[in-house]
Design an enzyme around this catalytic site. Structure first.
Site, PDB file in Angstrom:
ATOM      1  N   GLU A 183       0.880  -1.177   0.183  1.00 31.57           N
ATOM      2  CA  GLU A 183       0.148   0.128  -0.355  1.00 31.57           C
ATOM      3  C   GLU A 183       0.815   1.355  -0.037  1.00 31.57           C
ATOM      4  O   GLU A 183       0.901   2.169  -0.700  1.00 31.57           O
ATOM      5  CB  GLU A 183      -1.092  -0.088   1.155  1.00 31.57           C
ATOM      6  CG  GLU A 183      -2.380   0.316   1.028  1.00 31.57           C
ATOM      7  CD  GLU A 183      -3.385  -0.308   2.161  1.00 31.57           C
ATOM      8  OE1 GLU A 183      -4.933  -1.254   1.720  1.00 31.57           O
ATOM      9  OE2 GLU A 183      -3.110   0.602   3.467  1.00 31.57           O
ATOM     10  N   GLU A 239       2.258   1.582  -3.239  1.00 33.21           N
ATOM     11  CA  GLU A 239       1.056   1.951  -4.560  1.00 33.21           C
ATOM     12  C   GLU A 239       1.013   3.226  -3.825  1.00 33.21           C
ATOM     13  O   GLU A 239       0.881   4.432  -5.175  1.00 33.21           O
ATOM     14  CB  GLU A 239      -0.098   1.582  -4.362  1.00 33.21           C
ATOM     15  CG  GLU A 239      -0.929   2.023  -5.305  1.00 33.21           C
ATOM     16  CD  GLU A 239      -2.010   0.740  -5.543  1.00 33.21           C
ATOM     17  OE1 GLU A 239      -2.590  -0.471  -4.569  1.00 33.21           O
ATOM     18  OE2 GLU A 239      -3.481   1.193  -5.386  1.00 33.21           O
ATOM     19  N   CYS A 274      -7.978  -3.109   3.507  1.00 32.75           N
ATOM     20  CA  CYS A 274      -8.292  -3.795   4.659  1.00 32.75           C
ATOM     21  C   CYS A 274      -9.694  -4.313   4.807  1.00 32.75           C
ATOM     22  O   CYS A 274      -9.067  -5.631   5.344  1.00 32.75           O
ATOM     23  CB  CYS A 274      -7.677  -3.805   5.812  1.00 32.75           C
ATOM     24  SG  CYS A 274      -6.113  -3.000   4.985  1.00 32.75           S
ATOM     25  N   LYS A 309     -15.336 -10.818   7.067  1.00 32.81           N
ATOM     26  CA  LYS A 309     -14.433 -12.113   6.649  1.00 32.81           C
ATOM     27  C   LYS A 309     -14.841 -13.356   5.966  1.00 32.81           C
ATOM     28  O   LYS A 309     -14.107 -14.172   5.291  1.00 32.81           O
ATOM     29  CB  LYS A 309     -13.137 -12.193   7.155  1.00 32.81           C
ATOM     30  CG  LYS A 309     -12.534 -10.986   7.771  1.00 32.81           C
ATOM     31  CD  LYS A 309     -11.312 -10.024   7.338  1.00 32.81           C
ATOM     32  CE  LYS A 309     -11.056  -9.233   7.513  1.00 32.81           C
ATOM     33  NZ  LYS A 309      -9.765  -7.793   6.590  1.00 32.81           N
ATOM     34  N   SER A 312      -7.673   1.286  -3.008  1.00 34.66           N
ATOM     35  CA  SER A 312      -5.992  -0.033  -3.607  1.00 34.66           C
ATOM     36  C   SER A 312      -6.787  -1.047  -3.789  1.00 34.66           C
ATOM     37  O   SER A 312      -7.825  -1.498  -3.877  1.00 34.66           O
ATOM     38  CB  SER A 312      -5.015   0.651  -1.847  1.00 34.66           C
ATOM     39  OG  SER A 312      -4.619  -1.216  -1.830  1.00 34.66           O
TER      40      SER A 312
END
Lengths: 574, 211, 593
Positions: free
Chosen positions: C298, C301, C318, C377, C338
């Site tokens: 990240e 980036e 995330c 998740k 991202s």
């Protein structure tokens, strides 16, 4: 044309008087006649529209000049509909079918003979009565809120103006301060006619005292009480009185937007209200700078969509905002935080209908009617096992006996009176012993019932009271919004217990539990709807305990009417 | 399916085991039934674009869409006759509000319907005045004649029965309304006649088409 | 009706609760006043998380009824204490038979429409309705009758909705609509049949639910729970052919102890690792390793986008709930985040490639289990692009609560466990990755690395205090060399919406923004031990996270030895081709329902 001052209104009134002169018996001009035909929902349902059409055709064919036909609002005597009244002869015809039009024209209009078979027959005296005033149904009534219903054409603003309409608004705007307006309403002692009985003037005062630039006035026309239809009749028969009153109220509290929240199931009332609004706007009685003052006000309509709970003011406001009509906890009251968070005054249709007369005739005049704490009159929808079903307006303090036996003509088929339910599903039953109490807000509460919106259902000896309680509970169970536990589950359980009782499956312990649950719901439900939902159970248990016991003990219990078939609302909703 | 359950009732004031045992023996039918879930599947029925255009034009012409959801749903139901899932989503997107909010409102109010109704709607007034004059028997008869429960539609798609709140014609109680037509003082014996009027009408219409 | 007194200074009022006379400030509720007086009033629907501006004041459960005394008019009445404001001279009794009976019957009624299957209920002993029944001495349910019978919605991999257990408190609705602004849930139907559900009562998987789990976190009963996957874990562990790797997210170690009666905020990293080893996992890795890897990518980036004038701001991703949120609600902004995979997915990928190669294992025989503070998740691991070629990056995801249940099930006495260390190589971590567990942590960790890379100087003070705080939206400017970076931090999707609307309308000039779906970050995740409306718990977990960071010797991701080794031996350059192949992903526009 736009009315810009009180004088202009008076001029217009002068010009319009001719329209209603015949009806008010103010001088006759030759053979001119006015035929008034009831155009309320009840009479329309029995083809009063066709009556009008036939009358028109025949009159045209007979080339009768000077005869006008007026479609009025509800006369109140729905049992005998369709009703036709011919002025200035003051003849009141009942149950007029489309086929009777010919006789009315040929006999009455052409020859001047009354059509005897269409006259009302007094059931007690067995004689024909031809004037309204002589009919026992009307004798004890005093029509204030319904003053124009069955008198004027609700779709003609000039007729309303001819009868002194919009004068109250003009006077309020041009000659009175906001406090003076509120003062008159307060002095009149007018209390909310929607059921709660909160003093209207006080409500206005509280809303006025709120510091806010934006305020609203809402007319609650979500009449849901099964068996009550006075609000609809007023809106259908005299929409301008409500519009005028809303404008007065808006001026008093400092609002310039009004909303009428009306049931979508009332298409006729909606149509007439829309017509009335359009006419009022055309005359500048709504809109900007009314009567040339800097007061601007307009009204929009919002439609209900079939939810009884929306009669509760916070639920109504939620529904106006396009949300689920669930009530909120009060306080804050709508007067403090209402429509979109702004101070909002919510009044009932009938309450509003009283305002213009109070303003013109004065608070003192209004306060001469009624009892010490409940002034004025109240409209009741008389229905059930009673001879004269219909809408009656009586001064507060009249006894139930007078309403049921004198006005209502007693119980049909020679049966015995058993009880009367006032206040609809929120009220309770009153028995023979209670018939002589003068009725007002407080005396009804004392008797375990309530004024409610004015439904009055009479029951005779055939009706089983447990079944009646069950009927009302089924209604509140279906209509409960579900927000609070006691309302959502409690009313269901009450209903199920009543069902078990009537099915002969209950025990004495169940009766105890039923009582406990009823009081618990009354104590702890969120809003008025479910707080009052157990009233039918509580009051029938009080007065007719033996009928409950009879079911349990399984001894020769009175045969009840009605059978419960479980319904499944959400799943089968279509 | 009705389940049989043992019902316990313990009288609060009187904790007698005998009483409990008595209840043990007494089997009571309890109204437990599986609920028909209103999971709305996409209907697959495509509506002509004009209908959506009409609705869109209505929404665009509103002064403000703030708080206008119920108004819009009324209009949508007028256009589409009912409120299928796609229409609800269309409104939600148009107003920029979650679909759940629209559905929450639709499912709250009994006036809104999510299933297409029959060609004729038989509305039986269940107001108090009609009830005490026997509306319950009338509706039972309608259910029997048509073979459906209230809020259901007959297989041929002709009739839907609804029990409605007071329609305010208490003077004519009990009242039945078929589409716009009001039938007053309806007796159980009249039910067949009312239904047959509409059945005949349909047959005549069908005949016309055949010819 | 009381008129509002428009007083600037808050007055104090004299009131009486039971026998105590109290002086309390104006504007508080009877419930709050009673709390001051040490009088307990039970509550159910009431929820007051003022840190999150989350208030559920429906006053609908009627469990907090107290008797308001009005002996003069003989009109005592019951009022709900949670919304009734104190008034001068008010006298309240909480202990009258009338109030107590009403409260007990309110719960009794709810139980009469509740599948009373406590033994097998996932919320057994955690259920607020259950504890109320105990607290209010409910000993019988007198009303047998119709119950709601709806099928369980098990459609999604993350959330299970059991409408029969819904008591209609509307907390989830408040959480979903007002705090998270997802608008998935609404009251459906009316009266007895009313419950909370999504549009058209469709299965959750078809809705645009982000699975953030805030509804689960506040649901008092088991109407909304996570989908349970513990059986699958046991199955994998007991399969001799499988090499089972477990990884734990940063926020687990500061919350797991709560499930074993420990103080909130107790750091139990060592005990947790021991427990996992005893349960039979082959390797116990740390998601923090994945987090360090995420930072490498990240930060690279960010620098890449800064240098090449590419789309700015960069949004961290995330958080899978947040990713799903932007896909459904702001599909037009789908290119902004991202492209990095989330830390546990990265670790899963590395485990099945680099690690498998290193150890000579067949990737198909590796099972990666993630222990996450999160429900989303679970759904993330099943996303199509992360399971392509039938090759899962992560196989099973369980929540903190599920791990707690498994430890109990295994008969491990957690409190008495010795400490142990994570396994190598994927257990080597830094302080930077620990703070991923709290809001603001990811961006702070990224800046620690970006700062050194951009300036080439060593960063002495690694704590960026300006990025820390409990507010929902935090804006800060961080000076890196001669460049000023505008940073936005939003936790809670409602706050994220604010920032996204600014970006969409071109009103924002941020360089980098961190967004976490759960208010407060992963420590308050939907899979964490239930806080039961007590937000102090979350604050303590947050403290613990920063404490764990301070304890670490290495506190910058790019100084993680194993990470450097990984790039050197396997991945090549950060943000390079290989890294792109393995560590980056893509998003898709989704329908909003």
């Amino acid at each position: 044309m736009q009315i810009k001052s009180l004088d202009e209104l008076y001029e217009l009134r002068q010009e319009s008087t001719g329209k209603i002169a015949l009806r008010l018996h103010m001088g006759t001009s030759g053979n001119a006649k006015t035929i008034m035909v009831c155009g309320g929902t009840g009479c329309l349902a029995s083809d009063s529209d066709k009556v009008i059409k036939n009358l028109e055709l025949i009159i045209k064919a007979r080339k009768l000049e000077g005869t006008s036909i007026v479609r009025t609002g509800c006369f109140g005597f729905c049992e005998q509909g369709p009703i036709v009244k011919i002025e200035p002869d003051n003849v009141f015809y009942v149950r007029v079918g489309p086929k009777d039009a010919k006789d009315l024209v040929d006999e009455h209009l052409m020859k001047g003979n009354r059509v005897e078979r269409l006259l009302y027959e007094d059931p007690q005296k067995n004689e024909k009565v031809h004037t309204q005033e002589e009919m026992s149904f009307y004798k004890k009534q005093s029509r204030v809120a319904l003053r124009n219903c069955g008198l004027i054409n609700p779709e003609d603003i000039y007729e309303y103006i001819a009868l002194g309409g919009y004068e109250a608004l003009g006077k309020a705007l041009t000659q009175m301060s906001r406090d003076q307006v509120i003062d008159i309403v307060k002095k009149s002692g007018l209390r909310g006619r929607g059921g709660g009985g909160f003093p209207t003037g006080l409500k206005w005062e509280i809303t006025k005292s709120q510091q806010s630039n934006v305020k609203f006035i809402i007319c609650n026309a979500d009449e849901g009480d099964p068996g009550a239809f006075m609000d609809r009749s007023i809106l259908e028969g005299d929409p301008h009185s409500v519009i005028e009153a809303m404008a007065i109220g808006a001026y008093a509290i400092g609002a310039n937007k009004g909303i009428v929240y009306i049931r979508a199931e009332y298409p006729l009332a909606i149509e007439r209200l829309n017509t009335a609004l359009r006419q009022a706007r055309e005359l500048g009685l709504l809109g900007k700078n009314i009567f040339g003052t800097d007061f601007s006000f307009d009204i929009t309509l919002k439609y209900g969509a079939g939810a009884f709970v929306c009669g509760e003011e916070t639920a109504l406001i939620n529904s106006c905002e396009g949300k689920r009509g669930e009530p909120n906890y009060k306080p804050p009251y709508p007067a403090e935080e209402g429509y979109w968070g702004h101070p909002t005054c919510v009044n009932n249709v009938e309450t509003f209908a009283n305002i213009p007369v109070i303003m013109t005739k004065g608070a003192e005049w209004f306060a001469t009617m009624g009892t010490e704490k409940s002034k004025g009159t109240k409209v009741f929808a008389l229905a059930g096992k009673i001879n004269n079903v219909g809408l009656v307006e009586v001064p507060m303090g009249i006894t139930l006996r007078e309403i049921i036996f004198d006005i209502g003509g007693g119980i049909p088929n020679g049966k015995k009176f058993k009880a009367v339910q006032t206040g609809g599903p929120s009220g309770g039953v009153i028995t023979e012993q209670g018939l002589d109490t003068p009725i007002d807000y407080d005396s009804l509460l004392e008797r375990g019932s309530m004024m409610g919106s004015g439904g009055m259902i009479v029951m005779d000896e055939d009706d089983n009271m447990v079944n009646i309680a069950k009927f009302y509970l089924e209604f509140t169970m279906d209509e409960a919004c579900g927000r609070c536990g006691p309302g959502r589950i409690g009313t269901k359980r009450l209903f199920e217990m009543l069902h078990n009782i009537t099915a002969g499956k209950a025990t004495m312990a169940d009766l105890d539990a039923l009582k406990q649950l009823a009081y618990m719901i009354k104590d702890s439900a969120l809003c008025g709807l479910c707080q009052t939902a157990p009233n039918p159970v509580i009051s029938t248990m009080k007065h007719f305990w033996h009928e409950y016991v009879a079911f349990v003990k399984d001894v020769d219990h009175p045969r009840g009417e009605g059978r419960y078939t479980p319904k499944n609302k959400i799943g089968m909703k279509s | 399916m009705q389940k049989v359950r043992i019902k316990f009732h313990i009288e609060r004031k009187n904790y007698s085991w005998q009483i409990i045992y008595k209840y043990f023996e007494k089997l009571v039918n309890v109204m437990t039934k599986p609920q028909d879930i209103d999971v709305m599947k996409p209907t697959g029925q495509e509506f002509p674009k004009e209908k959506y255009d009409e609705l869109e034009a209505f929404i665009n012409n509103l002064e403000t869409t703030k708080g206008a959801l119920i108004e819009i749903l009324h209009k949508a139901q007028e256009i589409f006759r009912y409120l299928p899932r796609d229409v609800q989503l269309f409104i939600a997107r148009k107003l920029g509000i979650p679909g759940a909010e629209v559905f929450g409102v639709v499912s709250f109010y009994s006036y809104f319907t999510t299933k297409p109704g029959g060609k004729h709607t038989v509305s039986v007034c269940m107001g108090t005045a009609c009830f005490v004059r026997g509306a319950d028997k009338v509706i039972e008869k309608f259910k029997e004649v048509l073979g459906i429960e209230s809020n259901e539609t007959t297989e041929d798609g002709l009739f839907t029965i609804k029990d409605v709140r007071c329609i305010g014609a208490c003077g004519l109680a009990p009242v039945v309304m078929v589409d716009g037509k009001v039938y007053g003082r309806v007796k159980v014996e009249d039910v067949d006649g009312i239904i047959n009027t509409y059945r005949k009408q349909e047959e005549q219409n069908a005949d016309k088409v055949l010819r | 009706m009381e008129q509002d007194n428009q007083c600037e200074n808050k007055k104090t009022l004299n009131i009486q609760i039971n026998d105590q006379k109290l002086t309390v400030p104006e504007g508080i509720t009877v419930l709050e006043a009673s709390h001051e007086a040490g009088v307990k009033i039970p509550t159910l629907c009431h929820l007051d998380l003022h840190d999150l501006q989350m208030y559920n004041k429906t006053a609908s459960c009627r469990v907090c009824m107290v008797e308001l005394l009005d002996p003069k008019n003989n009109r005592n009445k019951l009022v709900p204490s949670c919304v009734t404001k104190v008034q001068d001279g008010m006298a309240v009794r909480t202990d009258t038979i009338r109030a107590i009976t009403a409260r007990r019957m309110a719960v009794e009624l709810m139980l009469s429409n509740h599948p009373n299957e406590c033994f097998t209920c996932p919320k057994n002993l955690e259920c607020e309705l259950q504890s109320l029944a105990e607290e209010l001495n409910v000993r019988q349910i007198r009303w047998e009758g119709e119950r709601m019978v709806y099928p369980k919605d098990m459609s999604s991999d993350a959330i299970v909705k059991d409408a029969n257990k819904c008591i209609y408190c509307r907390r989830c609705e408040t959480g979903c609509n007002e705090v998270q602004t997802c608008g998935i849930l609404s009251g459906i139907g009316r009266g007895f049949n009313a419950f909370v559900g999504p549009f058209a009562n469709i299965p959750m998987v078809e809705s645009s639910c982000t699975y953030c789990g805030q509804c689960v976190q506040v649901c008092p009963t088991a109407a909304l729970t996570e989908a349970f996957h513990t059986d699958k874990v046991w199955e994998a562990i007991n399969d001799p052919d499988k090499h089972v790797i477990v990884q734990t997210a940063p926020a687990i170690r500061v919350a797991l102890g709560e499930l074993f009666g420990m103080e909130a905020g107790t750091i139990v990293t060592g005990k947790m690792v021991t427990a996992l080893k005893r349960m039979g996992f082959d390797e116990v890795f740390d998601t923090n390793f994945g987090a360090d890897l995420t930072i490498m990518e990240e930060a690279s980036e960010l620098i890449y986008r800064l240098k090449n004038n590419k789309t700015l701001p960069i949004l961290t991703n995330c958080c899978p709930a947040w990713v799903k949120f932007i896909e459904h609600q702001f599909p037009e902004l789908i290119h902004v985040p991202s492209t990095c995979k989330s830390p546990h997915i990265m670790l899963g990928t590395i485990a099945k490639t680099y690690y498998a190669e290193k150890k000579g294992l067949d990737p198909d025989n590796i099972v990666v289990v993630s222990v996450m503070p999160c429900i989303a998740k679970k759904a993330e691991a099943k996303r199509a692009e992360l399971t392509k070629d039938e090759h899962n990056n992560v196989d099973i995801v369980i929540t903190t609560r599920e791990l707690g249940a498994m430890i109990k099930e295994a008969g491990i006495e957690f409190e008495r466990l010795p400490d142990s260390e994570f396994d190598n190589p994927l257990g080597e971590t830094t302080g930077a990755s620990v703070i991923f567990g709290t809001a603001g942590g990811v961006i702070e960790a990224a800046l620690r690395t970006a700062h050194e890379w951009m300036t080439g100087e060593k960063l002495e003070k690694v704590e960026f205090e300006e990025l820390r705080g409990m507010e929902g939206v935090r804006r800060a400017t961080v000076k890196i060399g001669d460049q000023e970076l505008k940073i936005g931090i939003a936790s809670g999707l409602g706050n994220a919406r604010e920032i996204l609307e600014d970006i969409r309308d071109g009103k924002a000039d941020y360089h980098a923004i961190e967004i976490m779906a759960c208010p407060g970050g992963c420590i308050a995740g939907g899979g964490q031990p239930y806080h039961h409306g007590n937000h102090e718990v979350v604050k303590k977990r947050r403290e613990a996270i920063y404490e764990e960071d301070r304890r670490k010797k290495v506190r910058k991701s790019h100084e993680n030895k194993e990470i450097l080794e990984l790039y050197k031996k396997y991945l090549g350059d950060p943000f390079g081709d290989m890294a792109h192949e393995l560590l980056h992903t893509h998003f898709e526009e989704r329908e909003r329902i």
